[in-house]
Scaffold this active site. Structure first.
Site, mmCIF file in Angstrom:
data_model
loop_
_atom_site.group_PDB
_atom_site.id
_atom_site.type_symbol
_atom_site.label_atom_id
_atom_site.label_comp_id
_atom_site.label_asym_id
_atom_site.label_seq_id
_atom_site.Cartn_x
_atom_site.Cartn_y
_atom_site.Cartn_z
ATOM 1 N N GLY A 45 0.866 -1.174 0.000
ATOM 2 C CA GLY A 45 0.000 0.000 0.000
ATOM 3 C C GLY A 45 0.896 1.214 0.000
ATOM 4 N N SER A 49 3.230 3.307 2.500
ATOM 5 C CA SER A 49 3.804 3.144 3.840
ATOM 6 C C SER A 49 3.608 4.357 4.740
ATOM 7 C CB SER A 49 5.285 2.783 3.754
ATOM 8 O OG SER A 49 6.024 3.815 3.133
ATOM 9 N N CYS A 83 6.135 -5.250 0.298
ATOM 10 C CA CYS A 83 6.285 -3.892 -0.233
ATOM 11 C C CYS A 83 6.215 -2.844 0.883
ATOM 12 C CB CYS A 83 5.285 -3.637 -1.355
ATOM 13 S SG CYS A 83 5.700 -2.206 -2.374
ATOM 14 N N ILE A 128 5.755 -2.715 -7.420
ATOM 15 C CA ILE A 128 4.988 -1.480 -7.590
ATOM 16 C C ILE A 128 5.543 -0.438 -6.614
ATOM 17 C CG2 ILE A 128 2.710 -0.403 -7.502
ATOM 18 C CD1 ILE A 128 1.526 -3.255 -7.883
ATOM 19 N N ARG A 129 6.231 0.569 -7.136
ATOM 20 C CA ARG A 129 6.915 1.570 -6.272
ATOM 21 C C ARG A 129 7.678 0.836 -5.172
ATOM 22 N NH1 ARG A 129 2.271 5.336 -4.250
ATOM 23 N NH2 ARG A 129 1.584 3.246 -3.764
ATOM 24 N N HIS A 184 4.957 -8.061 -4.561
ATOM 25 C CA HIS A 184 3.600 -8.459 -4.180
ATOM 26 C C HIS A 184 3.265 -9.853 -4.723
ATOM 27 C CE1 HIS A 184 2.144 -4.329 -3.073
ATOM 28 N NE2 HIS A 184 3.096 -3.979 -3.901
ATOM 29 N N GLU A 229 0.927 -11.658 -3.650
ATOM 30 C CA GLU A 229 -0.531 -11.794 -3.520
ATOM 31 C C GLU A 229 -1.267 -11.350 -4.779
ATOM 32 O OE1 GLU A 229 0.338 -7.594 -2.303
ATOM 33 O OE2 GLU A 229 1.325 -9.542 -2.045
#
Length: 197
Positions: free
Chosen positions: A49, A51, A81, A139-140, A175, A177
């Site tokens: 998400g 942080s 992440c 992702i980032r 990630h 998931e």
């Protein structure tokens, strides 16, 4: 042995995907938003998400110290992440007021692989996970700048550490998931089962 109960911190981020992956890996998964919901958990996932947002919400909802206590209790915790950032002892490129939970003796650099438009997928070979590489969704994503002596490096990508474990605390930059491959979650569920014995 009874099915382990694993919480997914549900303040912000990709909670539903973790709940699905854990259920597929034979765990009883439930979202956690309040301190009292940590009671009775055998393990905890801190999702990806944002942080800084996650850190602020943890303070706002009175979750920061209960989460730190959960990590210190020795029960297994897995951060993906932003979750990796949350379980780091030290942080680079974070906001000055950004809080972490600690748990892994490592220094993590936020957004190390680039911004949103530089997100990518790559095959990642993870020590202890059979069946070939997993598909890593970055992702980032952060990476690990350095680790202490007690930290086991499980995977690297492009010369950077992207998966680590210290005792019962596991973290990945990427990630798992978000793919249909739930081997990393199965690895974590197995860690939870062994910690309960």
């Amino acid at each position: 042995m009874t099915t382990p109960t694993i919480g997914v911190l549900a303040l912000q981020g990709d909670v539903r995907e973790h709940l699905t992956a854990l259920a597929t890996a034979d765990a009883l998964a439930r979202p956690v938003r309040r301190p009292q919901e940590l009671a009775g958990l055998d393990g905890l996932v801190i999702p990806g998400g944002e942080s800084t947002t996650m850190s602020k919400l943890a303070v706002t909802f009175g979750m920061l110290e209960p989460l730190r206590a959960f990590v210190r209790s020795g029960k297994p915790v897995y951060g993906t992440c932003a979750g990796m950032i949350m379980v780091a002892d030290k942080l680079l490129d974070g906001r000055e007021d950004q809080e972490t939970l600690g748990g892994i003796d490592m220094i993590v650099r936020r957004n190390a692989f680039g911004r949103q438009n530089e997100s990518f997928e790559a095959a990642v070979e993870i020590a202890g996970i059979p069946g070939g590489p997993v598909e890593g969704v970055f992702i980032r994503a952060p990476w690990v700048e350095s680790v202490g002596a007690a930290v086991e490096i499980l995977a690297t990508y492009d010369g950077h550490t992207v998966a680590v474990r210290q005792g019962n605390v596991l973290a990945t930059s990427f990630h798992p998931e978000l793919t249909g491959d739930h081997r990393v979650h199965a690895y974590f569920v197995d860690l939870v089962r062994r910690a309960r014995r």
